[in-house]
Design a protein around this motif. Structure first.
Motif, PDB file in Angstrom:
ATOM      1  N   LYS A  64      -9.526  -5.323  10.989  1.00  0.00           N
ATOM      2  CA  LYS A  64     -10.189  -5.216   9.905  1.00  0.00           C
ATOM      3  C   LYS A  64     -10.144  -3.746   9.400  1.00  0.00           C
ATOM      4  O   LYS A  64     -10.363  -3.320   8.319  1.00  0.00           O
ATOM      5  CB  LYS A  64     -11.738  -5.849   9.996  1.00  0.00           C
ATOM      6  CG  LYS A  64     -12.684  -5.738   8.728  1.00  0.00           C
ATOM      7  CD  LYS A  64     -13.959  -6.558   9.016  1.00  0.00           C
ATOM      8  CE  LYS A  64     -14.915  -6.451   7.702  1.00  0.00           C
ATOM      9  NZ  LYS A  64     -16.027  -6.963   8.200  1.00  0.00           N
ATOM     10  N   GLN A  65     -10.649  -3.042  10.322  1.00  0.00           N
ATOM     11  CA  GLN A  65     -11.095  -1.632  10.072  1.00  0.00           C
ATOM     12  C   GLN A  65      -9.691  -0.934   9.544  1.00  0.00           C
ATOM     13  O   GLN A  65      -9.684   0.004   8.458  1.00  0.00           O
ATOM     14  CB  GLN A  65     -11.395  -0.638  11.370  1.00  0.00           C
ATOM     15  CG  GLN A  65     -12.932  -1.063  11.759  1.00  0.00           C
ATOM     16  CD  GLN A  65     -13.212  -0.445  12.836  1.00  0.00           C
ATOM     17  OE1 GLN A  65     -12.413   0.088  13.576  1.00  0.00           O
ATOM     18  NE2 GLN A  65     -14.376  -0.653  13.517  1.00  0.00           N
ATOM     19  N   ALA A  66      -8.493  -1.117  10.210  1.00  0.00           N
ATOM     20  CA  ALA A  66      -7.144  -0.839   9.625  1.00  0.00           C
ATOM     21  C   ALA A  66      -6.902  -1.142   8.493  1.00  0.00           C
ATOM     22  O   ALA A  66      -6.309  -0.514   7.714  1.00  0.00           O
ATOM     23  CB  ALA A  66      -6.203  -1.100  10.661  1.00  0.00           C
ATOM     24  N   ALA A  67      -6.863  -2.618   8.129  1.00  0.00           N
ATOM     25  CA  ALA A  67      -6.657  -2.903   6.849  1.00  0.00           C
ATOM     26  C   ALA A  67      -7.639  -2.197   5.621  1.00  0.00           C
ATOM     27  O   ALA A  67      -7.234  -1.948   4.733  1.00  0.00           O
ATOM     28  CB  ALA A  67      -6.900  -4.663   6.652  1.00  0.00           C
ATOM     29  N   THR A  68      -9.027  -2.194   6.051  1.00  0.00           N
ATOM     30  CA  THR A  68     -10.032  -1.325   4.960  1.00  0.00           C
ATOM     31  C   THR A  68      -9.320  -0.148   4.738  1.00  0.00           C
ATOM     32  O   THR A  68      -9.208   0.426   3.566  1.00  0.00           O
ATOM     33  CB  THR A  68     -11.353  -1.511   5.548  1.00  0.00           C
ATOM     34  OG1 THR A  68     -11.611  -2.766   5.669  1.00  0.00           O
ATOM     35  CG2 THR A  68     -12.309  -0.502   4.694  1.00  0.00           C
ATOM     36  N   LYS A  69      -8.959   0.548   5.783  1.00  0.00           N
ATOM     37  CA  LYS A  69      -8.533   2.021   5.558  1.00  0.00           C
ATOM     38  C   LYS A  69      -7.440   1.919   4.868  1.00  0.00           C
ATOM     39  O   LYS A  69      -7.048   2.925   4.022  1.00  0.00           O
ATOM     40  CB  LYS A  69      -8.303   2.660   7.164  1.00  0.00           C
ATOM     41  CG  LYS A  69      -9.512   3.110   7.668  1.00  0.00           C
ATOM     42  CD  LYS A  69      -9.129   3.700   9.088  1.00  0.00           C
ATOM     43  CE  LYS A  69     -10.345   4.163   9.683  1.00  0.00           C
ATOM     44  NZ  LYS A  69     -10.150   4.444  11.310  1.00  0.00           N
ATOM     45  N   GLU A  70      -6.295   1.089   4.906  1.00  0.00           N
ATOM     46  CA  GLU A  70      -4.959   0.977   4.224  1.00  0.00           C
ATOM     47  C   GLU A  70      -5.358   0.822   2.994  1.00  0.00           C
ATOM     48  O   GLU A  70      -4.682   1.354   2.022  1.00  0.00           O
ATOM     49  CB  GLU A  70      -4.280  -0.037   4.870  1.00  0.00           C
ATOM     50  CG  GLU A  70      -2.674  -0.052   4.389  1.00  0.00           C
ATOM     51  CD  GLU A  70      -1.887   1.304   4.469  1.00  0.00           C
ATOM     52  OE1 GLU A  70      -0.777   1.215   3.822  1.00  0.00           O
ATOM     53  OE2 GLU A  70      -2.257   2.037   5.312  1.00  0.00           O
ATOM     54  N   ILE A  71      -6.135  -0.340   2.493  1.00  0.00           N
ATOM     55  CA  ILE A  71      -6.495  -0.427   1.414  1.00  0.00           C
ATOM     56  C   ILE A  71      -7.043   0.705   0.416  1.00  0.00           C
ATOM     57  O   ILE A  71      -6.595   0.983  -0.609  1.00  0.00           O
ATOM     58  CB  ILE A  71      -7.542  -1.763   1.244  1.00  0.00           C
ATOM     59  CG1 ILE A  71      -6.806  -3.008   1.600  1.00  0.00           C
ATOM     60  CG2 ILE A  71      -8.197  -1.867  -0.198  1.00  0.00           C
ATOM     61  CD1 ILE A  71      -7.780  -4.224   1.803  1.00  0.00           C
ATOM     62  N   GLU A  72      -7.922   1.390   1.323  1.00  0.00           N
ATOM     63  CA  GLU A  72      -8.564   2.434   0.619  1.00  0.00           C
ATOM     64  C   GLU A  72      -7.515   3.816   0.273  1.00  0.00           C
ATOM     65  O   GLU A  72      -7.606   4.407  -0.748  1.00  0.00           O
ATOM     66  CB  GLU A  72      -9.618   3.315   1.479  1.00  0.00           C
ATOM     67  CG  GLU A  72     -10.415   4.131   0.861  1.00  0.00           C
ATOM     68  CD  GLU A  72     -11.159   4.013  -0.267  1.00  0.00           C
ATOM     69  OE1 GLU A  72     -11.389   4.628  -1.229  1.00  0.00           O
ATOM     70  OE2 GLU A  72     -11.639   2.666  -0.610  1.00  0.00           O
ATOM     71  N   ARG A  73      -6.669   3.739   1.151  1.00  0.00           N
ATOM     72  CA  ARG A  73      -5.529   4.703   1.198  1.00  0.00           C
ATOM     73  C   ARG A  73      -4.721   4.379  -0.132  1.00  0.00           C
ATOM     74  O   ARG A  73      -4.116   5.338  -0.898  1.00  0.00           O
ATOM     75  CB  ARG A  73      -4.623   4.755   2.394  1.00  0.00           C
ATOM     76  CG  ARG A  73      -3.443   5.927   2.309  1.00  0.00           C
ATOM     77  CD  ARG A  73      -2.502   5.632   3.304  1.00  0.00           C
ATOM     78  NE  ARG A  73      -1.829   4.642   3.459  1.00  0.00           N
ATOM     79  CZ  ARG A  73      -0.741   4.493   2.396  1.00  0.00           C
ATOM     80  NH1 ARG A  73      -0.411   5.448   1.531  1.00  0.00           N
ATOM     81  NH2 ARG A  73       0.133   3.305   2.561  1.00  0.00           N
TER      82      ARG A  73
END
Length: 79
Positions: A64-73
């Motif tokens: 979840k954290q990785a996906a959130t960071k990727e979406i933000e990027r």
């Protein structure tokens, strides 16, 4: 995506989780000291505990954290 997280790693962790549940049930069934009712009760306990353990499954948090960071990027890259 983050270098710490890869989707296949999550899949394998889930596979290991399910395999451990299955192995626990097999061990219960192979215990020659248990009667049928005891086997059913212990298997039910394993089955009831599994969703609780899965709800606290750490790899989900990492994913979840990785996906959130990727979406933000990706959002920032579009700006």
């Amino acid at each position: 995506m983050s270098k710490r997280f890869r989707a296949p790693a999550l899949v394998w962790r889930l596979y290991d989780f399910a395999r451990n549940v299955d192995c626990s049930c097999i061990e219960i069934e192979q215990d020659g000291k248990l009667g049928r009712d005891q086997i059913e009760r212990q298997r039910a306990e394993v089955g009831q505990l599994a969703p609780k353990r899965l709800s606290n499954f750490k790899p989900f948090d990492i994913a979840k954290q990785a996906a959130t960071k990727e979406i933000e990027r990706l959002r920032n890259a579009r700006i």
